[in-house]
Enzyme design. Structure first.
Site, PDB file in Angstrom:
ATOM      1  N   ASP A  29      -4.392   2.278   9.376  1.00 43.61           N
ATOM      2  CA  ASP A  29      -4.174   1.033  10.110  1.00 43.61           C
ATOM      3  C   ASP A  29      -5.372   0.079   9.959  1.00 43.61           C
ATOM      4  O   ASP A  29      -6.502   0.525   9.786  1.00 43.61           O
ATOM      5  CB  ASP A  29      -3.946   1.380  11.593  1.00 43.61           C
ATOM      6  CG  ASP A  29      -3.260   0.259  12.328  1.00 43.61           C
ATOM      7  OD1 ASP A  29      -2.785  -0.696  11.683  1.00 43.61           O
ATOM      8  OD2 ASP A  29      -3.193   0.331  13.564  1.00 43.61           O
ATOM      9  N   ASN A  77       8.404  -0.856   9.740  1.00 48.29           N
ATOM     10  CA  ASN A  77       7.686  -1.853   8.919  1.00 48.29           C
ATOM     11  C   ASN A  77       8.614  -2.856   8.222  1.00 48.29           C
ATOM     12  O   ASN A  77       8.159  -3.895   7.755  1.00 48.29           O
ATOM     13  CB  ASN A  77       6.787  -1.179   7.875  1.00 48.29           C
ATOM     14  CG  ASN A  77       5.530  -0.562   8.457  1.00 48.29           C
ATOM     15  OD1 ASN A  77       4.966   0.367   7.910  1.00 48.29           O
ATOM     16  ND2 ASN A  77       5.060  -1.081   9.598  1.00 48.29           N
TER      17      ASN A  77
HETATM   18  C1  FPP Z   1      -1.203  -0.775   8.310  1.00 49.88           C
HETATM   19  O1  FPP Z   1      -2.098  -1.880   8.365  1.00 49.88           O
HETATM   20  C2  FPP Z   1      -0.888  -0.432   6.910  1.00 49.88           C
HETATM   21  C3  FPP Z   1       0.346  -0.408   6.346  1.00 49.88           C
HETATM   22  C4  FPP Z   1       1.575  -0.724   7.097  1.00 49.88           C
HETATM   23  C5  FPP Z   1       0.558  -0.112   4.928  1.00 49.88           C
HETATM   24  C6  FPP Z   1      -0.374   0.914   4.331  1.00 49.88           C
HETATM   25  C7  FPP Z   1      -0.063   1.053   2.905  1.00 49.88           C
HETATM   26  C8  FPP Z   1      -0.956   1.209   1.923  1.00 49.88           C
HETATM   27  C9  FPP Z   1      -2.423   1.311   2.145  1.00 49.88           C
HETATM   28  C10 FPP Z   1      -0.452   1.337   0.521  1.00 49.88           C
HETATM   29  C11 FPP Z   1      -0.161   2.779   0.217  1.00 49.88           C
HETATM   30  C12 FPP Z   1       0.223   2.930  -1.186  1.00 49.88           C
HETATM   31  C13 FPP Z   1       0.511   4.115  -1.788  1.00 49.88           C
HETATM   32  C14 FPP Z   1       0.807   4.113  -3.221  1.00 49.88           C
HETATM   33  C15 FPP Z   1       0.568   5.390  -1.067  1.00 49.88           C
HETATM   34  P1  FPP Z   1      -1.623  -3.221   9.091  1.00 49.88           P
HETATM   35  O2  FPP Z   1      -1.021  -4.121   8.086  1.00 49.88           O
HETATM   36  O3  FPP Z   1      -0.727  -2.865  10.234  1.00 49.88           O
HETATM   37  O4  FPP Z   1      -2.975  -3.787   9.606  1.00 49.88           O
HETATM   38  P2  FPP Z   1      -3.177  -4.664  10.936  1.00 49.88           P
HETATM   39  O5  FPP Z   1      -2.845  -3.753  12.091  1.00 49.88           O
HETATM   40  O6  FPP Z   1      -4.622  -5.025  10.875  1.00 49.88           O
HETATM   41  O7  FPP Z   1      -2.259  -5.837  10.838  1.00 49.88           O
END
Ligand code: FPP
Length: 249
Positions: A29, A77
């Site tokens: 996150d 998501n």
């Molecule tokens: C949460 O941060 C993250 C995600 C919803 C996506 C995570 C995915 C990756 C790191 C890519 C993975 C790829 C592979 C190939 C396994 P957020 O966007 O919710 O952050 P925020 O809370 O600061 O908005």
């Protein structure tokens, strides 16, 4: 790799090999907030998040952790802006294609959990190929939770079990934890010992609800793209100070 990370190629001396978690799960996150802090678009946070995940996988291999599960996309998501969802799908597909050769060579066994049938067809093909090509690998088990929801996983297990009962293949009193686990996406894998969530949020967010029953939870304020080997070291050190009682005294 930073100088600090180079220093952490080997298991740090203050960690006990015999007390390492077998299976670490991560809720990655804070990508969006990391990007915002740098004045970048949110999606650049996801791109940086992939690099952090790649290094964590290597670190688990270097230090002797046997399984890593990462929450890459939840069933919730899909509610994000369409361009972000599309970016995540394309990024995921590209990373899989680019990294597959190396993972085959490094003996990584890739698995996916989630409702994979609802993903774009090209992505499903990439997923099947990576599972197929790493099926006989016996190194680290790397599981990616994609279009995953813990409640949905439990519901689909209930449906499958109910169907078996309806067909007379199973008696209701034969349904125990072992039978139930065989119907989860994670069938055949061990439960996580340590669950790490970055960016300070204190929620499970529908991740591995059944499997995390006895997981030790570690929360750090660090945003996911900054979660490096020193951060992982801290998480493992904290884990090794815990007393795991599994309900006993
Ligand atoms: C949460 O941060 C993250 C995600 C919803 C996506 C995570 C995915 C990756 C790191 C890519 C993975 C790829 C592979 C190939 C396994 P957020 O966007 O919710 O952050 P925020 O809370 O600061 O908005």
């Amino acid at each position: 790799m930073t100088a600090q990370q180079t220093k952490l190629q080997e298991l740090p001396l203050d960690l006990k090999r015999e007390l390492l978690p077998k299976h670490v799960a991560v809720i990655m996150d804070g990508n969006g907030r990391w990007a915002k802090r740098q004045g970048l678009p949110r999606v650049m946070g996801h791109k940086a998040g992939v690099d952090a995940l790649k290094d964590l996988l290597r670190c688990c291999q270097d230090w002797g952790v046997q399984a890593l599960t990462a929450y890459a996309f939840s069933t919730e998501n899909w509610k994000r802006p369409q361009d972000e969802v599309e970016f995540l799908m394309t990024l995921f597909q590209r990373v899989l294609r680019q990294e597959l050769r190396e993972m085959v060579e490094e003996n990584v066994q890739i698995k996916f959990v989630g409702n994979l049938q609802a993903l774009p067809t090209v992505l499903q093909e990439e997923i099947s190929r990576s599972m197929e090509e790493t099926r006989n690998n016996r190194g680290i088990e790397f599981t990616v939770a994609k279009n995953y929801g813990g409640r949905q996983e439990i519901l689909q297990a209930c449906r499958a079990i109910a169907d078996q009962v309806k067909q007379g293949l199973l008696q209701p009193d034969e349904i125990d934890e072992a039978v139930f686990e065989r119907h989860l996406y994670t069938a055949g894998s061990c439960d996580p010992d340590l669950l790490i969530r970055t960016s300070g949020e204190m929620r499970l967010s529908n991740f591995l609800l059944w499997q995390s029953a006895y997981a030790e939870i570690y929360i750090t304020e660090t945003f996911w793209p900054d979660f490096d080997r020193s951060e992982f070291h801290r998480a493992l050190y904290a884990y090794q100070q815990r007393e795991r009682r599994f309900g006993k005294v």
